[in-house]
Scaffold this active site. Structure first.
Site, PDB file in Angstrom:
ATOM      1  N   HIS A  15       0.780  -1.242   0.000  1.00  0.00           N
ATOM      2  CA  HIS A  15       0.000   0.000   0.000  1.00  0.00           C
ATOM      3  C   HIS A  15       0.812   1.292   0.000  1.00  0.00           C
ATOM      4  O   HIS A  15       0.236   2.357  -0.179  1.00  0.00           O
ATOM      5  CB  HIS A  15      -1.030  -0.012   1.128  1.00  0.00           C
ATOM      6  CG  HIS A  15      -0.463   0.058   2.509  1.00  0.00           C
ATOM      7  ND1 HIS A  15      -1.278   0.239   3.599  1.00  0.00           N
ATOM      8  CD2 HIS A  15       0.793  -0.038   2.998  1.00  0.00           C
ATOM      9  CE1 HIS A  15      -0.543   0.274   4.695  1.00  0.00           C
ATOM     10  NE2 HIS A  15       0.711   0.095   4.355  1.00  0.00           N
ATOM     11  N   HIS A  16       2.119   1.224   0.174  1.00  0.00           N
ATOM     12  CA  HIS A  16       2.946   2.434   0.066  1.00  0.00           C
ATOM     13  C   HIS A  16       3.571   2.579  -1.324  1.00  0.00           C
ATOM     14  O   HIS A  16       4.066   3.653  -1.661  1.00  0.00           O
ATOM     15  CB  HIS A  16       4.073   2.439   1.103  1.00  0.00           C
ATOM     16  CG  HIS A  16       3.590   2.503   2.513  1.00  0.00           C
ATOM     17  ND1 HIS A  16       2.761   3.492   2.981  1.00  0.00           N
ATOM     18  CD2 HIS A  16       3.818   1.673   3.567  1.00  0.00           C
ATOM     19  CE1 HIS A  16       2.497   3.282   4.255  1.00  0.00           C
ATOM     20  NE2 HIS A  16       3.125   2.181   4.635  1.00  0.00           N
ATOM     21  N   ALA A  17       3.572   1.515  -2.118  1.00  0.00           N
ATOM     22  CA  ALA A  17       4.210   1.565  -3.437  1.00  0.00           C
ATOM     23  C   ALA A  17       3.465   2.538  -4.344  1.00  0.00           C
ATOM     24  O   ALA A  17       2.253   2.459  -4.505  1.00  0.00           O
ATOM     25  CB  ALA A  17       4.244   0.181  -4.068  1.00  0.00           C
ATOM     26  N   ASN A  60      -0.722   5.353   1.252  1.00  0.00           N
ATOM     27  CA  ASN A  60      -0.645   6.482   0.321  1.00  0.00           C
ATOM     28  C   ASN A  60      -0.588   6.029  -1.145  1.00  0.00           C
ATOM     29  O   ASN A  60      -1.191   6.643  -2.018  1.00  0.00           O
ATOM     30  CB  ASN A  60       0.559   7.363   0.645  1.00  0.00           C
ATOM     31  CG  ASN A  60       1.861   6.577   0.630  1.00  0.00           C
ATOM     32  OD1 ASN A  60       2.026   5.612   1.374  1.00  0.00           O
ATOM     33  ND2 ASN A  60       2.793   6.990  -0.210  1.00  0.00           N
TER      34      ASN A  60
END
Length: 150
Positions: A15-17, A60
């Protein structure tokens, strides 16, 4: 018998990629890719996808990948610094995921992004139960996704 609902538990979600770079130990945003794949390749069965992300950090990269797509609702429960800037509460990675980020205003994607910000530590069963019963479940019922990715 045709199954018209499915739930997939996907770890790690990545979920941060972001589209252009890895971030926060995430190299591929597998959950956003899975949602887009389902919409493209299984469109007769899947028209709306819910991504439910409950992690201490805001996803993000997932929000960025789905923010303007009305077919994907992104819901994130995460910790955020209470003052949002590095003051006495400090910075909380990645520093994103404000409650006013609901999707692009005045578009069909407005309202498909829900950020539930925890500004204090030690949120427990009572707080999560309240978030789910009072916010998440009523919104999900109205959105009526055919695919839920957690």
């Amino acid at each position: 018998e045709v199954i018209n609902r499915a739930i997939a538990l996907v770890r790690p979600p990545g979920h941060h990629a972001c589209a252009c770079h890895a971030m926060g130990f995430c190299y591929f945003n597998s959950i956003a890719m899975a949602a887009k794949y389902a919409l493209k390749h299984h469109s007769s069965l899947v028209q709306r996808v819910l991504i439910l992300d409950w992690d201490i950090h805001h996803g993000n990269g997932t929000q960025d990948a789905t923010y303007d797509d009305e077919r994907i609702m992104y819901v994130s429960l995460h910790r955020i610094a209470s003052n949002g800037s590095g003051g006495s509460q400090g910075y909380f990675f990645p520093g994103t995921g404000r409650c006013n980020e609901v999707g692009p205003m005045n578009t069909s994607a407005e309202g498909t992004n829900l950020n539930i910000e925890w500004t204090q530590s030690h949120m427990g069963n009572v707080e999560y139960a309240a978030a789910f019963s009072e916010l998440i479940l009523p919104i999900l019922s109205a959105y009526d996704p055919q695919l839920v990715l957690i």
